[in-house]
Design a protein around this motif. Structure first.
Motif, mmCIF file in Angstrom:
data_model
loop_
_atom_site.group_PDB
_atom_site.id
_atom_site.type_symbol
_atom_site.label_atom_id
_atom_site.label_comp_id
_atom_site.label_asym_id
_atom_site.label_seq_id
_atom_site.Cartn_x
_atom_site.Cartn_y
_atom_site.Cartn_z
ATOM 1 N N PRO A 62 -25.627 -9.666 11.367
ATOM 2 C CA PRO A 62 -26.534 -8.637 10.848
ATOM 3 C C PRO A 62 -26.296 -7.273 11.498
ATOM 4 C CG PRO A 62 -27.741 -10.649 11.365
ATOM 5 C CD PRO A 62 -26.352 -10.827 11.916
ATOM 6 N N ARG A 63 -25.905 -7.258 12.775
ATOM 7 C CA ARG A 63 -25.724 -5.980 13.493
ATOM 8 C C ARG A 63 -24.656 -5.102 12.845
ATOM 9 N NH1 ARG A 63 -30.216 -6.937 15.267
ATOM 10 N NH2 ARG A 63 -30.467 -8.405 16.941
ATOM 11 N N TRP A 89 -17.728 0.105 -3.915
ATOM 12 C CA TRP A 89 -17.670 -1.096 -3.062
ATOM 13 C C TRP A 89 -18.184 -2.320 -3.815
ATOM 14 C CZ3 TRP A 89 -14.733 -1.853 0.892
ATOM 15 C CH2 TRP A 89 -14.380 -0.785 1.735
ATOM 16 N N ASN A 90 -19.135 -2.101 -4.735
ATOM 17 C CA ASN A 90 -19.684 -3.230 -5.491
ATOM 18 C C ASN A 90 -18.690 -3.816 -6.494
ATOM 19 O OD1 ASN A 90 -22.163 -4.392 -4.822
ATOM 20 N ND2 ASN A 90 -23.282 -2.585 -5.489
ATOM 21 N N MET A 91 -17.589 -3.097 -6.718
ATOM 22 C CA MET A 91 -16.527 -3.636 -7.581
ATOM 23 C C MET A 91 -15.606 -4.563 -6.782
ATOM 24 S SD MET A 91 -15.803 -0.076 -9.586
ATOM 25 C CE MET A 91 -14.500 -0.640 -10.678
ATOM 26 N N LYS A 92 -15.865 -4.637 -5.477
ATOM 27 C CA LYS A 92 -15.064 -5.489 -4.579
ATOM 28 C C LYS A 92 -16.000 -6.512 -3.928
ATOM 29 C CE LYS A 92 -12.481 -1.272 -3.544
ATOM 30 N NZ LYS A 92 -11.085 -1.596 -3.925
ATOM 31 N N PRO A 93 -15.465 -7.613 -3.418
ATOM 32 C CA PRO A 93 -16.331 -8.624 -2.790
ATOM 33 C C PRO A 93 -16.853 -8.181 -1.424
ATOM 34 C CG PRO A 93 -14.023 -9.268 -2.599
ATOM 35 C CD PRO A 93 -14.049 -8.039 -3.462
ATOM 36 N N THR A 94 -18.087 -8.583 -1.121
ATOM 37 C CA THR A 94 -18.655 -8.416 0.216
ATOM 38 C C THR A 94 -18.972 -9.810 0.735
ATOM 39 O OG1 THR A 94 -19.623 -6.250 -0.320
ATOM 40 C CG2 THR A 94 -20.541 -7.414 1.573
ATOM 41 N N TYR A 95 -18.156 -10.300 1.675
ATOM 42 C CA TYR A 95 -18.292 -11.657 2.211
ATOM 43 C C TYR A 95 -19.207 -11.641 3.437
ATOM 44 C CZ TYR A 95 -14.110 -12.509 -0.651
ATOM 45 O OH TYR A 95 -13.214 -12.610 -1.683
ATOM 46 N N VAL A 96 -20.147 -12.594 3.497
ATOM 47 C CA VAL A 96 -21.087 -12.627 4.626
ATOM 48 C C VAL A 96 -21.296 -14.060 5.120
ATOM 49 C CG1 VAL A 96 -22.344 -10.632 3.706
ATOM 50 C CG2 VAL A 96 -23.212 -12.929 3.262
ATOM 51 N N THR A 101 -27.812 -11.852 7.204
ATOM 52 C CA THR A 101 -26.790 -10.842 6.929
ATOM 53 C C THR A 101 -26.768 -10.495 5.441
ATOM 54 O OG1 THR A 101 -25.497 -11.764 8.755
ATOM 55 C CG2 THR A 101 -24.358 -10.236 7.305
ATOM 56 N N ALA A 102 -26.883 -11.522 4.591
ATOM 57 C CA ALA A 102 -26.894 -11.295 3.138
ATOM 58 C C ALA A 102 -28.061 -10.412 2.731
ATOM 59 C CB ALA A 102 -26.969 -12.629 2.404
ATOM 60 N N SER A 103 -29.213 -10.635 3.347
ATOM 61 C CA SER A 103 -30.410 -9.850 3.037
ATOM 62 C C SER A 103 -30.210 -8.374 3.384
ATOM 63 C CB SER A 103 -31.600 -10.430 3.814
ATOM 64 O OG SER A 103 -32.733 -9.634 3.637
ATOM 65 N N LEU A 104 -29.593 -8.099 4.538
ATOM 66 C CA LEU A 104 -29.326 -6.710 4.946
ATOM 67 C C LEU A 104 -28.289 -6.056 4.030
ATOM 68 C CD1 LEU A 104 -29.295 -7.001 8.841
ATOM 69 C CD2 LEU A 104 -30.897 -5.681 7.470
ATOM 70 N N VAL A 105 -27.295 -6.829 3.600
ATOM 71 C CA VAL A 105 -26.274 -6.323 2.673
ATOM 72 C C VAL A 105 -26.940 -5.879 1.362
ATOM 73 C CG1 VAL A 105 -24.403 -7.117 1.159
ATOM 74 C CG2 VAL A 105 -24.235 -7.459 3.624
ATOM 75 N N GLN A 106 -27.909 -6.676 0.907
ATOM 76 C CA GLN A 106 -28.635 -6.322 -0.313
ATOM 77 C C GLN A 106 -29.440 -5.037 -0.128
ATOM 78 O OE1 GLN A 106 -30.689 -10.007 -1.007
ATOM 79 N NE2 GLN A 106 -28.805 -11.027 -1.691
ATOM 80 N N GLN A 113 -21.637 -12.412 -1.014
ATOM 81 C CA GLN A 113 -21.176 -13.732 -1.437
ATOM 82 C C GLN A 113 -20.659 -14.505 -0.225
ATOM 83 O OE1 GLN A 113 -17.166 -13.778 -3.531
ATOM 84 N NE2 GLN A 113 -17.899 -11.761 -4.149
ATOM 85 N N GLY A 114 -20.760 -15.828 -0.316
ATOM 86 C CA GLY A 114 -20.306 -16.677 0.789
ATOM 87 C C GLY A 114 -21.365 -16.964 1.817
#
Length: 263
Positions: A62-63, A89-96, A101-106, A113-114
């Motif tokens: 998350p950091r 960036w949203n046209m590319k994958p964001t792996y977490v 961590t996924a929540s902060l990415v959102q 994803q992942g």
């Protein structure tokens, strides 16, 4: 029964770990163990400003996402992000790794994803199943103490990864005082939970001192495999490792460990 959680509290509302453990009638207390200093933020945003140079993003903590949130507090950065960078960036994958961590990415407007991978090893496998060798590098903002598992697996598969250290970890300045206060006022907990290998390193001697001879009666739990490995390497018996790094899985695991003498 009492549970000691060696982690920071959430900024707002009831911490999900306290809430989930409460459903099993377990009384949990949080003690912050780590302190974080963010680094290279200008360099980070410079790289984020050139999504065309990268194949996607990788976050294993998350950091690392919080570092981006700090960058976006600057008006000019925020405007550039909203205007075009976020969409690119949203046209590319964001792996977490993990739900937190996924929540902060959102929160910064990206699609994760992942997250169900649960640890760096499984995330590396997931990335390898989706990325082609020798494609554009994945940008990997990370901590100074990152484990080498994910970079090693990707390198062996020929998938380029560009790491950038964006934070460093140290012991929380109030750790010893907080632990002393907890054990004085609340006594010995039924379970103690570690949330990172760094937490094991910074807490271990304090925990051993406060528990003394009763250490063998306490159930020790880990949020994931890498933390469990660090605990075992330090000689702490691990009674429970969460199936995934979530409040629900950890609470269920601790409940089982405390109510099953054979576990």
């Amino acid at each position: 029964m009492k549970v000691l959680l060696l982690k920071d509290s959430k900024d707002s509302g009831l911490d999900p770990y306290i809430k989930e453990l409460g459903l099993y009638s377990l009384e949990a207390t949080l003690i912050p163990v780590l302190s974080f200093e963010f680094l290279s933020l200008e360099g980070l945003f410079e790289k984020l400003s050139h999504p065309e140079c990268y194949g996607g993003l990788v976050f294993t903590s998350p950091r690392a996402v919080e570092a981006i949130k700090i960058c976006l507090k600057e008006d000019s950065n925020k405007e550039a992000w909203s205007k075009s960078l976020k969409q690119m960036w949203n046209m590319k994958p964001t792996y977490v790794v993990g739900k937190a961590t996924a929540s902060l990415v959102q929160e910064i407007g990206l699609t994760a994803q992942g997250e169900k991978a649960g640890n760096a090893e499984k995330l590396a496998e997931y990335i390898c199943s989706r990325e082609k060798p020798n494609s554009s590098a994945l940008l990997f903002p990370c901590g100074a103490l990152k484990r080498e598992v994910l970079p090693t697996v990707l390198r062996e598969k020929g998938i380029p990864l560009e790491g950038l250290t964006v934070y460093q970890t140290s012991q929380h300045p109030d750790l010893q005082e907080s632990l002393s206060s907890y054990f004085t006022q609340q006594g010995i907990p039924a379970s103690v939970v570690f949330f990172s290998p760094s937490g094991v390193r910074f807490c271990l001697q304090h925990i051993q001192k406060f528990l003394g001879d009763v250490i063998n009666h306490v159930k020790f739990a880990a949020i994931g495999p890498s933390t469990a490995e660090a605990m075992e390497a330090a000689g702490i018996p691990v009674s429970c490792t969460a199936h995934s790094p979530s409040a629900q899985d950890l609470a269920a695991g601790i409940h089982r460990a405390l109510h099953c003498h054979h576990c």
